[in-house]
Design a protein around this motif. Structure first.
Motif, PDB file in Angstrom:
ATOM      1  N   THR A  77     -52.109   8.953  21.557  1.00 46.17           N
ATOM      2  CA  THR A  77     -53.435   9.209  20.996  1.00 46.17           C
ATOM      3  C   THR A  77     -54.260  10.139  21.874  1.00 46.17           C
ATOM      4  O   THR A  77     -54.595  11.235  21.456  1.00 46.17           O
ATOM      5  N   ASP A  78     -54.580   9.686  23.094  1.00 42.93           N
ATOM      6  CA  ASP A  78     -55.502  10.497  23.886  1.00 42.93           C
ATOM      7  C   ASP A  78     -54.746  11.390  24.866  1.00 42.93           C
ATOM      8  O   ASP A  78     -53.512  11.441  24.889  1.00 42.93           O
ATOM      9  N   TYR A 414     -62.501   4.435  21.373  1.00 44.34           N
ATOM     10  CA  TYR A 414     -63.162   5.315  20.404  1.00 44.34           C
ATOM     11  C   TYR A 414     -62.508   5.290  19.033  1.00 44.34           C
ATOM     12  O   TYR A 414     -63.184   5.283  18.003  1.00 44.34           O
ATOM     13  N   TRP A 415     -61.183   5.283  18.971  1.00 40.73           N
ATOM     14  CA  TRP A 415     -60.493   5.336  17.681  1.00 40.73           C
ATOM     15  C   TRP A 415     -60.196   3.933  17.128  1.00 40.73           C
ATOM     16  O   TRP A 415     -59.383   3.765  16.234  1.00 40.73           O
ATOM     17  N   ASN A 416     -60.869   2.946  17.657  1.00 40.70           N
ATOM     18  CA  ASN A 416     -60.658   1.555  17.246  1.00 40.70           C
ATOM     19  C   ASN A 416     -61.497   1.254  16.004  1.00 40.70           C
ATOM     20  O   ASN A 416     -62.720   1.415  16.021  1.00 40.70           O
ATOM     21  N   PHE A 421     -64.530   3.198  13.608  1.00 39.82           N
ATOM     22  CA  PHE A 421     -63.773   4.393  13.246  1.00 39.82           C
ATOM     23  C   PHE A 421     -63.061   4.191  11.911  1.00 39.82           C
ATOM     24  O   PHE A 421     -62.452   3.146  11.706  1.00 39.82           O
ATOM     25  N   PRO A 422     -63.120   5.177  10.992  1.00 34.29           N
ATOM     26  CA  PRO A 422     -63.823   6.454  11.098  1.00 34.29           C
ATOM     27  C   PRO A 422     -65.325   6.286  10.887  1.00 34.29           C
ATOM     28  O   PRO A 422     -65.765   5.634   9.930  1.00 34.29           O
ATOM     29  N   ASP A 428     -64.544  14.411  17.552  1.00 38.07           N
ATOM     30  CA  ASP A 428     -63.141  14.281  17.911  1.00 38.07           C
ATOM     31  C   ASP A 428     -62.736  15.517  18.694  1.00 38.07           C
ATOM     32  O   ASP A 428     -63.525  16.444  18.870  1.00 38.07           O
ATOM     33  N   TYR A 449     -55.471  10.117  11.257  1.00 37.61           N
ATOM     34  CA  TYR A 449     -56.839  10.294  11.758  1.00 37.61           C
ATOM     35  C   TYR A 449     -57.692  11.021  10.721  1.00 37.61           C
ATOM     36  O   TYR A 449     -58.334  12.025  11.010  1.00 37.61           O
ATOM     37  N   GLU A 451     -60.636  11.213   9.618  1.00 35.95           N
ATOM     38  CA  GLU A 451     -61.959  10.771  10.055  1.00 35.95           C
ATOM     39  C   GLU A 451     -63.086  11.206   9.123  1.00 35.95           C
ATOM     40  O   GLU A 451     -64.191  10.673   9.184  1.00 35.95           O
TER      41      GLU A 451
END
Length: 534
Positions: A77-78, A414-416, A421-422, A428, A449, A451
């Motif tokens: 992810t990151d 953050y992407w939880n 999210f979204p 992003d 993703y 978003e």
């Protein structure tokens, strides 16, 4: 149809419209490149004079990391996850720094006339970290793991129409890949950093890959340690004995670690701290003009962004050059609310969107917000420049009567979905991809993703489907331009600019080359890096 022959040096090149690299030692004008497992030029020892020296532990500080860190080859992810992928794993294809799509673990990849059947042949003598062979069985297992309908991985959306149960092993090095519809972008998909080849019965808790380094230690949220894979398929590489990747969510801590000698390399120097690096004779900077983008994301299913007039107004609020000057200290290029900047389909002829506060106010009033609008913008230190961009937008929005409150989320969270999210309004970071592949990651229904919750626009989806099945490049590009224009007018992204990445390293470190992928450190090309031995 695309054919990727044995020993090809230029397999598929996308024509560049700009000079896309800048580096202090030597500038270069190259074609676009996307990220791929392994990254960097496999036959290059780097950009320094003299023969690469072997040995030592290379310590690298990478932006990001946290409790969500993973070693799963197919689910990074990151930034820190992605860096580990480049170290541990390798893909069948790759995007080299000069913009070519070329075989990596594959020897060749050839399609039939209508693109409904691909024949993949592996290179000879490939081995995983445990000395087991990289063979056709491993390829099929990897693709089936990625495409598992009960647990699809990130890359599943890149390969529509590929039924994993129809994959056929011809011999130990050859796999027949049938698809239910023409899939001209399969080489791109098989080059993505998250579509790597892993052995049968792969276990992310004890990861085995075919990349330049093999797993040694991993502490979630802190660091990971790897040692040289002696059986790496590129002769002579990697050069260092050990690679240590250290999480640095905090920008200042990352720069301080380089200044103090705690690490030899750091990714993503905050633009405001470039002068600190420049003032140290023992350190060097590498700047890469890239297709990386840091969008604002408007969820079109959530108020107030379910009204296209609000989305159009928010795009008109942004002073893009001011955003680049303040959030990126000038290290960037103006965006025009369209991604895939380096795809040859990119619509250069669409007028540049400029700040227009009066028109933004009119659109907001038409949408029922004549007395102003309050919104929350969710931001995080997920990549250098993101939070700064949020703060600049907050200031710019006041001119249009929009009150923006900032909610700062820990990068690892953050992407939880539990954080929301979204988000109705968020941000992003994305590396460079061509348009069709990017839509599979962030725009179509079911994308990992999505978003902005885009993807159900019938005309847009029709263009996308048609483009994905069109072998002729010129014809395909015209179709993609139509899809891009729809997103430009109605979509949920504010693409305000593209980032010039700035990395830094000790003068003892060599072998770094810039790339336009949007992934730092030349697409984390650890296998080409080497250190002067003391």
């Amino acid at each position: 149809m695309p054919t990727l022959p044995e020993d090809s040096t230029t397999v598929q090149r996308f024509t560049s419209r700009r000079s896309l690299l800048k580096v202090s030692a030597a500038g270069a004008a190259i074609a676009p490149v996307l990220a791929a497992c392994g990254g960097g030029d496999s036959d290059s020892g780097g950009g320094a004079e003299g023969e690469p020296q072997r040995g030592g532990r290379l310590r690298v500080g990478v932006a990001g990391g946290g409790s969500g860190d993973t070693l799963d080859a197919h689910d990074p992810t990151d930034n820190v996850d992605i860096a580990r992928n480049y170290a541990l794993y390798a893909a069948l294809m790759r995007f080299a720094n000069d913009g070519t799509i070329e075989p990596y673990l594959a020897e060749s990849l050839e399609a039939n006339d209508d693109g409904t059947e691909w024949t993949l042949v592996l290179k000879e003598g490939l081995t995983f970290h445990d000395d087991s062979p990289v063979d056709a069985e491993a390829v099929v297992y990897s693709l089936r793991r990625i495409l598992d309908p009960d647990n699809p991985m990130r890359g599943a959306g890149d390969m529509p129409g590929l039924d994993p149960e129809k994959l056929e092993i011809i011999d130990e090095r050859t796999v027949l890949i049938p698809v239910d519809e023409p899939l001209v972008t399969l080489p791109e998909a098989l080059a993505e950093y998250y579509n790597c080849v892993v052995p049968v019965d792969y276990d992310p808790e004890n990861p085995i890959g075919a990349g330049p380094f093999k797993y040694s230690e991993f502490v979630v949220g802190e660091y990971s340690l790897f040692e040289r894979h002696e059986g790496f398929h590129v002769e002579g590489q990697p050069y260092v004995d050990e690679l240590e990747i250290i999480d640095f969510p905090d920008d200042d801590a990352r720069v301080n670690a380089l200044n103090s000698g705690s690490v030899e390399i750091i990714s993503q120097v905050p633009q405001a701290q470039v002068t600190i690096i420049e003032g140290d004779p023992n350190l060097e900077l590498m700047e890469s003009e890239t297709g990386m983008w840091l969008p604002f994301t408007m969820n079109i299913e959530e108020e107030p962004f379910d009204d296209v007039r609000v989305r159009q107004a928010f795009r008109l609020i942004v002073d893009r050059q001011e955003m680049i000057d303040q959030a990126l200290a000038g290290y960037g290029q103006v965006g025009n609310d369209m991604y895939a900047r380096m795809d040859p389909s990119y619509p250069e002829d669409i007028p540049q969107r400029e700040q227009d506060i009066d028109e933004a106010k009119r659109l907001l009033a038409d949408a029922g917000h004549e007395d102003g609008l309050d919104v929350e913008l969710v931001t995080s230190d997920i990549s250098a420049g993101v939070v700064a961009a949020a703060e600049v937008f907050q200031e710019q929005a006041r001119e249009a009567g929009v009150n923006v409150s900032l909610r700062r989320v820990n990068p690892s969270d953050y992407w939880n979905p539990e954080e929301g999210f979204p988000y109705p309004f968020g941000q992003d970071f994305w590396s460079a991809r061509n348009y069709i592949t990017q839509t599979a990651q962030g725009s179509v229904v079911g994308a990992p993703y999505n978003e902005t919750m885009w993807g159900e626009h019938e005309e847009w989806l029709e263009h996308l489907t048609q483009a994905r099945q069109t072998p002729d490049e010129d014809e395909r590009n015209e179709i993609i331009r139509k899809a891009q224009e729809i997103e430009y007018e109605e979509g949920g992204y504010i693409v305000w600019g593209f980032v010039n990445l700035i990395d830094a390293h000790s003068t003892r470190v060599h072998g770094l080359e810039p790339a336009v992928s949007g992934h730092p450190l030349g697409s984390y090309a650890f296998h080409t890096m080497w250190m002067e031995q003391e």
